[in-house]
Design a protein around this motif. Structure first.
Motif, PDB file in Angstrom:
ATOM      1  N   TYR A  92       0.818  -1.225   0.000  1.00  0.00           N
ATOM      2  CA  TYR A  92       0.000   0.000   0.000  1.00  0.00           C
ATOM      3  C   TYR A  92       0.851   1.276   0.000  1.00  0.00           C
ATOM      4  CZ  TYR A  92      -3.559  -3.348   1.429  1.00  0.00           C
ATOM      5  OH  TYR A  92      -4.395  -4.429   1.495  1.00  0.00           O
ATOM      6  N   PHE A  93       1.915   1.246  -0.748  1.00  0.00           N
ATOM      7  CA  PHE A  93       2.823   2.400  -0.726  1.00  0.00           C
ATOM      8  C   PHE A  93       2.190   3.633  -1.382  1.00  0.00           C
ATOM      9  CE2 PHE A  93       6.615   4.709  -2.424  1.00  0.00           C
ATOM     10  CZ  PHE A  93       7.052   5.160  -1.194  1.00  0.00           C
ATOM     11  N   LYS A  94       1.301   3.362  -2.328  1.00  0.00           N
ATOM     12  CA  LYS A  94       0.643   4.480  -3.010  1.00  0.00           C
ATOM     13  C   LYS A  94      -0.065   5.381  -1.988  1.00  0.00           C
ATOM     14  CE  LYS A  94      -2.484   5.380  -6.896  1.00  0.00           C
ATOM     15  NZ  LYS A  94      -3.269   6.342  -6.154  1.00  0.00           N
TER      16      LYS A  94
ATOM     17  N   ASN B  60       2.223   7.932  -0.403  1.00  0.00           N
ATOM     18  CA  ASN B  60       2.395   9.085  -1.302  1.00  0.00           C
ATOM     19  C   ASN B  60       1.166   9.980  -1.310  1.00  0.00           C
ATOM     20  OD1 ASN B  60       4.981   8.806  -2.352  1.00  0.00           O
ATOM     21  ND2 ASN B  60       4.328   7.310  -3.873  1.00  0.00           N
TER      22      ASN B  60
ATOM     23  N   ASP C  52       9.485   9.265  -0.558  1.00  0.00           N
ATOM     24  CA  ASP C  52      10.920   9.031  -0.811  1.00  0.00           C
ATOM     25  C   ASP C  52      11.658   8.703   0.481  1.00  0.00           C
ATOM     26  OD1 ASP C  52      10.535   9.493  -3.451  1.00  0.00           O
ATOM     27  OD2 ASP C  52      11.548  11.444  -3.528  1.00  0.00           O
TER      28      ASP C  52
ATOM     29  N   ARG D 146      17.649  -1.855  -5.254  1.00  0.00           N
ATOM     30  CA  ARG D 146      16.319  -1.301  -5.556  1.00  0.00           C
ATOM     31  C   ARG D 146      16.123  -1.510  -7.049  1.00  0.00           C
ATOM     32  NH1 ARG D 146      14.420   4.811  -5.863  1.00  0.00           N
ATOM     33  NH2 ARG D 146      12.176   4.497  -6.059  1.00  0.00           N
TER      34      ARG D 146
ATOM     35  N   GLU E  36       8.875   0.784  -5.761  1.00  0.00           N
ATOM     36  CA  GLU E  36       8.886   0.337  -4.360  1.00  0.00           C
ATOM     37  C   GLU E  36       9.223  -1.150  -4.288  1.00  0.00           C
ATOM     38  OE1 GLU E  36       6.168  -0.644  -6.303  1.00  0.00           O
ATOM     39  OE2 GLU E  36       4.896  -0.934  -4.531  1.00  0.00           O
TER      40      GLU E  36
ATOM     41  N   LYS F 103       0.780 -10.941  -1.833  1.00  0.00           N
ATOM     42  CA  LYS F 103      -0.077  -9.742  -1.938  1.00  0.00           C
ATOM     43  C   LYS F 103      -1.545 -10.163  -1.933  1.00  0.00           C
ATOM     44  CE  LYS F 103       2.940  -6.278  -2.773  1.00  0.00           C
ATOM     45  NZ  LYS F 103       2.997  -5.002  -2.099  1.00  0.00           N
TER      46      LYS F 103
ATOM     47  N   ARG G 221      -0.912  -9.579   2.182  1.00  0.00           N
ATOM     48  CA  ARG G 221       0.318  -8.761   2.325  1.00  0.00           C
ATOM     49  C   ARG G 221       1.025  -9.007   3.673  1.00  0.00           C
ATOM     50  NH1 ARG G 221      -3.293  -6.194  -0.756  1.00  0.00           N
ATOM     51  NH2 ARG G 221      -2.592  -5.120  -2.633  1.00  0.00           N
TER      52      ARG G 221
HETATM   53  N1  LIG Z   1       7.733   8.615  -3.392  1.00  0.00           N
HETATM   54  C1  LIG Z   1       8.009   7.742  -4.370  1.00  0.00           C
HETATM   55  N2  LIG Z   1       7.029   6.980  -4.852  1.00  0.00           N
HETATM   56  C2  LIG Z   1       7.311   6.087  -5.808  1.00  0.00           C
HETATM   57  C3  LIG Z   1       8.613   5.949  -6.346  1.00  0.00           C
HETATM   58  N3  LIG Z   1       8.564   4.981  -7.288  1.00  0.00           N
HETATM   59  C4  LIG Z   1       7.307   4.540  -7.360  1.00  0.00           C
HETATM   60  N4  LIG Z   1       6.522   5.183  -6.463  1.00  0.00           N
HETATM   61  C5  LIG Z   1       5.084   5.036  -6.185  1.00  0.00           C
HETATM   62  O1  LIG Z   1       4.828   3.761  -5.647  1.00  0.00           O
HETATM   63  C6  LIG Z   1       3.432   3.516  -5.812  1.00  0.00           C
HETATM   64  C7  LIG Z   1       3.198   2.062  -6.117  1.00  0.00           C
HETATM   65  O2  LIG Z   1       1.850   1.870  -6.164  1.00  0.00           O
HETATM   66  P1  LIG Z   1       1.204   0.472  -6.483  1.00  0.00           P
HETATM   67  O3  LIG Z   1       1.944  -0.188  -7.604  1.00  0.00           O
HETATM   68  O4  LIG Z   1      -0.269   0.697  -6.672  1.00  0.00           O
HETATM   69  O5  LIG Z   1       1.481  -0.421  -5.229  1.00  0.00           O
HETATM   70  P2  LIG Z   1       1.039  -0.253  -3.707  1.00  0.00           P
HETATM   71  O6  LIG Z   1       0.239   0.979  -3.456  1.00  0.00           O
HETATM   72  O7  LIG Z   1       2.299  -0.395  -2.904  1.00  0.00           O
HETATM   73  O8  LIG Z   1       0.133  -1.486  -3.503  1.00  0.00           O
HETATM   74  P3  LIG Z   1       0.528  -3.010  -3.394  1.00  0.00           P
HETATM   75  O9  LIG Z   1       1.913  -3.153  -4.033  1.00  0.00           O
HETATM   76  O10 LIG Z   1      -0.509  -3.730  -4.162  1.00  0.00           O
HETATM   77  O11 LIG Z   1       0.557  -3.340  -1.971  1.00  0.00           O
HETATM   78  C8  LIG Z   1       2.967   4.456  -6.923  1.00  0.00           C
HETATM   79  O12 LIG Z   1       2.112   5.425  -6.359  1.00  0.00           O
HETATM   80  C9  LIG Z   1       4.237   5.111  -7.413  1.00  0.00           C
HETATM   81  O13 LIG Z   1       4.026   6.457  -7.799  1.00  0.00           O
HETATM   82  C10 LIG Z   1       9.622   6.815  -5.822  1.00  0.00           C
HETATM   83  O14 LIG Z   1      10.787   6.770  -6.227  1.00  0.00           O
HETATM   84  N5  LIG Z   1       9.281   7.681  -4.840  1.00  0.00           N
END
Ligand SMILES: Nc1nc2c(ncn2[C@@H]2O[C@H](COP(=O)(O)OP(=O)(O)OP(=O)(O)O)[C@@H](O)[C@H]2O)c(=O)[nH]1
Length: 326
Positions: free
Chosen positions: A186-188, A191, A200, A222, A226, A296, A300
């Motif tokens: 859930y990294f999105k 952000n 970041d 990396r 993410e 996932k 998760r």
């Molecule tokens: N801040 C930041 N965000 C990043 C970077 N690279 C990728 N992202 C973000 O990482 C997020 C990945 O989102 P998803 O692929 O939907 O995955 P998630 O929200 O982690 O969900 P799951 O992987 O299904 O658990 C996106 O919003 C990208 O914009 C980076 O270098 N910095």
């Protein structure tokens, strides 16, 4: 008669050198060892120069060609070999000069000899310094091509190189090599909630937490936004599973603490092993990725290997699904 023979020899040597230069030019694109070809060119070239220096019919001005020696040697052979070849031929030149003119007092004046020596060493020092700085920039460029700008970790290119080296070693030494595909959950939401800056910082923090848990001989890279890839040398899939669990635990139990927020994230991990999951990097990564997706899909914050279904680490995921807590 001797004079004519010497001059004829020099003309012949020069013509041979021109022909040889054409051959070297032709070989230039085909060679896989440029240093050896350069050495094979410079050695006869400088030898013809020495031949010309020692002939009685050549004038003192021909010794000016010696200034080419350090420049060409360093340009074509690099710092160390360039220095050795330069010192060798410059030393020979000094000997030839002394043998040729030591009985000609008007040419053996201290001031002009000192001038020649100082100038030669200035050019040698400049060529050497230039080569050192060029090598440093090349190294920095190579290192940055293998680094991820944000976390400072190795990137995908470095991961490939590590695999090439370590998979050969694992086969040779008959020891296991495991791979972990790691992805933040859930990294999105992090952000979306706090902005990319905090996102970041979270990535950098998680990278550090994982790195602290690994051995110096393991590789943490990396490989995407993410996503991280980890190689564990001398580690079977079973042992890798344990390591992966400890990583999950470390990440979730060490949230990023900022001034007035605390960002808590978890990771899901897929495990694969060289051999049982294939011998190429691609097959290893595919197997680990498949298991990661499984982790996932099943909630998760867990580890999935070839034989295991994931078991969540003890912390609740409910609060994580908001991405963070304040
Ligand atoms: N801040 C930041 N965000 C990043 C970077 N690279 C990728 N992202 C973000 O990482 C997020 C990945 O989102 P998803 O692929 O939907 O995955 P998630 O929200 O982690 O969900 P799951 O992987 O299904 O658990 C996106 O919003 C990208 O914009 C980076 O270098 N910095």
């Amino acid at each position: 008669m001797t004079i004519k023979l010497g001059a004829a020899l020099l003309v012949f040597a020069n013509l041979a050198m021109v022909l040889y230069s054409v051959v070297v030019l032709f070989l230039l694109r085909r060679t896989d060892n440029l240093t050896r070809l350069s050495l094979a060119y410079l050695f006869p070239f400088f030898s013809v120069m020495i031949l010309a220096f020692q002939l009685p019919e050549t004038s003192i001005t021909i010794f000016g060609w010696v200034f080419l020696v350090p420049i060409l040697s360093h340009l074509l052979l690099g710092r160390l070999r360039g220095l050795i070849l330069s010192l060798f031929f410059m030393g020979l030149t000094a000997i030839v000069f002394w043998l040729k003119y030591h009985q000609t007092p008007e040419l053996m004046q201290m001031r002009s000899i000192a001038n020649m020596v100082v100038l030669s060493f200035c050019i040698l020092a400049c060529s050497h310094a230039y080569e050192i700085s060029r090598e440093r920039s090349e190294l920095q460029l190579l290192q940055s091509a293998h680094r991820d700008y944000l976390t400072g970790l190795t990137n995908r290119m470095g991961l490939n190189e590590f695999f090439l080296r370590e998979s050969k070693r694992a086969h040779r030494e008959n020891w296991p090599l495991s791979y972990l595909a790691v992805d933040l959950d859930y990294f999105k939401q992090v952000n979306d909630q706090y902005g990319h800056g905090v996102g970041d910082e979270t990535l950098t923090h998680v990278a550090k937490v994982m790195k602290d848990r690994l051995r110096a001989t393991d590789l943490l890279a990396r490989i995407g936004g993410e996503e991280f890839g980890i190689f564990l040398i001398k580690t079977s899939a079973n042992e890798a599973h344990q390591v992966a669990h400890s990583l999950c635990h470390a990440v979730i139990s060490k949230p990023l603490k900022l001034k007035d927020i605390e960002v808590k994230v978890s990771v899901s991990i897929g495990v694969a092993e060289l051999g049982p999951d294939g011998d190429s990097l691609q097959s290893l990564m595919s197997a680990a990725d498949r298991r990661l997706y499984h982790a996932k899909d099943h909630g998760r914050n867990q580890v999935v290997g070839a034989t295991s279904l994931g078991a969540k680490t003890s912390e609740s995921l409910d609060e994580l699904q908001t991405g963070a807590r304040t």
